[in-house]
Design an enzyme around this catalytic site. Structure first.
Site, PDB file in Angstrom:
ATOM      1  N   LYS A 258      41.770  29.769  44.891  1.00 13.77           N
ATOM      2  CA  LYS A 258      40.608  29.587  44.007  1.00 13.77           C
ATOM      3  C   LYS A 258      39.455  30.487  44.431  1.00 13.77           C
ATOM      4  CE  LYS A 258      38.100  27.520  40.807  1.00 13.77           C
ATOM      5  NZ  LYS A 258      36.705  27.553  41.178  1.00 13.77           N
TER       6      LYS A 258
ATOM      7  N   GLU B  22      36.527  36.650  39.166  1.00 11.27           N
ATOM      8  CA  GLU B  22      35.614  36.237  38.093  1.00 11.27           C
ATOM      9  C   GLU B  22      34.295  37.014  38.179  1.00 11.27           C
ATOM     10  OE1 GLU B  22      33.084  32.284  37.852  1.00 11.27           O
ATOM     11  OE2 GLU B  22      35.201  31.890  37.414  1.00 11.27           O
TER      12      GLU B  22
END
Length: 347
Positions: A195, A202
């Site tokens: 993550k 991102e």
């Protein structure tokens, strides 16, 4: 959910933007949820929707059958203190799940600390944001096989499932967990490690959209008047920069069949449609740590990440953290060339 046996209990600590909607998604699938938060209002709201409220951790633990599964969905800075209060209340074979954005080093440490007590620790990187209730949550999981396997019905309910995403060519047979939207990535820390890198990527994707749209937004510079002086670089061939582009329409057309279509672009198009000048935003861009940790891991691994690091540094700059560097640049130009500082220039 297929059978009564698939329905499970889950305790949820933290009923903020994501935790509350995760509870709602689980209850839709028949799971029983016991919920706790430091504020009364979200507890009462979810009680009205069918959850069991707990005003303290003792009530939360008492409201769950053993072996318990308790999901912590609080800011990373508060996970440690929450665990300190929760662990003494638990029994062997209970499972604690950290679904926030904790640093994966802490997952490894916490798992070691809880293991002598017989308490399982599972880290779950959770992506989906405020839209997860309807879209589902992409889950990246770290921990031992046993507790992860036992939580499969919970993960299946939270994850998007196959939905309308076509299967990758070459995949056949029953859909694997990763096709359903969740993945057991490895031992403790692996979920948050994956993550972490997800969030680093991102940053880079967001920066690419933002920089490209800025180029489009300034594409009419050739139609503007420009001062002619020693401090302003001349604009060559102004006739090539006379495009007054509607960014809202550009983002909309890109959503439809272009190579760069994505959910981030969808959200950008929505923002421009609501507010064509994005006047509600100052451009102060925060970072919650994952981008920094990704770059630190890349340095340890000797892996070049120029895009991800540049995206992180741009966030620092957006918050005014380049102020001294900018002043130094102006001072040096004034020193070696007598260049006067200009406070307003289109170029």
């Amino acid at each position: 959910m297929d059978t009564e046996a698939d329905r499970q209990q889950l305790g949820m600590i933290g009923l903020g933007r994501m935790g509350a909607n995760m509870v709602r998604r689980l209850m839709r699938d028949g799971h029983r949820c016991v919920v706790h938060d430091v504020s009364e209002a979200p507890i009462a709201t979810l009680e009205a929707e069918g959850a069991t409220g707990a005003r303290n951790l003792d009530e939360l633990v008492a409201g769950l059958d053993t072996p318990r599964a308790i999901w912590i969905m609080v800011p990373a800075a508060f996970v440690g203190s929450t665990l300190e209060q929760l662990a003494p209340l638990l029994d062997a074979d209970d499972t604690v799940i950290d679904g926030g954005n904790s640093w994966y080093h802490l997952d490894i440490d916490r798992s070691k600390e809880l293991r002598p007590l017989g308490i399982n620790y599972v880290d779950v990187g959770t992506s989906g944001g405020v839209h997860g209730l309807t879209r589902g949550y992409c889950l990246m999981i770290g921990g031992d096989d046993g507790p992860v396997s036992r939580l499969t019905p919970i993960f299946d309910s939270l994850a998007p499932g196959l939905g309308d995403v076509p299967r990758t060519p070459g995949r056949d047979g029953p859909p694997a967990p990763e096709e359903r939207g969740w993945l057991h990535c490895g031992p403790s820390g692996a979920g948050h490690f994956v993550k972490m890198v997800h969030n680093g990527i991102e940053y880079g994707l967001m920066a690419a959209y933002a920089e490209g749209l800025n180029v489009l937004a300034k594409a009419n510079i050739g139609a503007l008047d420009h001062e002619a002086d020693a401090e302003t670089a001349p604009l060559e061939d102004a006739e090539y920069y006379r495009y007054d582009l509607d960014i809202s329409k550009v983002t909309e057309v890109w959503r439809r069949g272009s190579v760069i279509e994505s959910w981030l672009l969808d959200l950008t198009a929505e923002a421009y449609l609501r507010d064509p000048q994005l006047s509600a935003f100052s451009g102060h861009v925060s970072d919650s740590g994952e981008g920094r940790w990704t770059i630190a891991a890349a340095i340890d691994e000797g892996v070049p990440v120029p895009v991800l690091s540049a995206a992180l540094y741009q966030r620092f700059s957006s918050r005014g953290r380049s102020d001294v560097a900018d002043q130094v640049l102006s001072a040096m130009r004034a020193g070696f060339g007598g260049h006067a500082e200009k406070t307003d220039s289109s170029r």
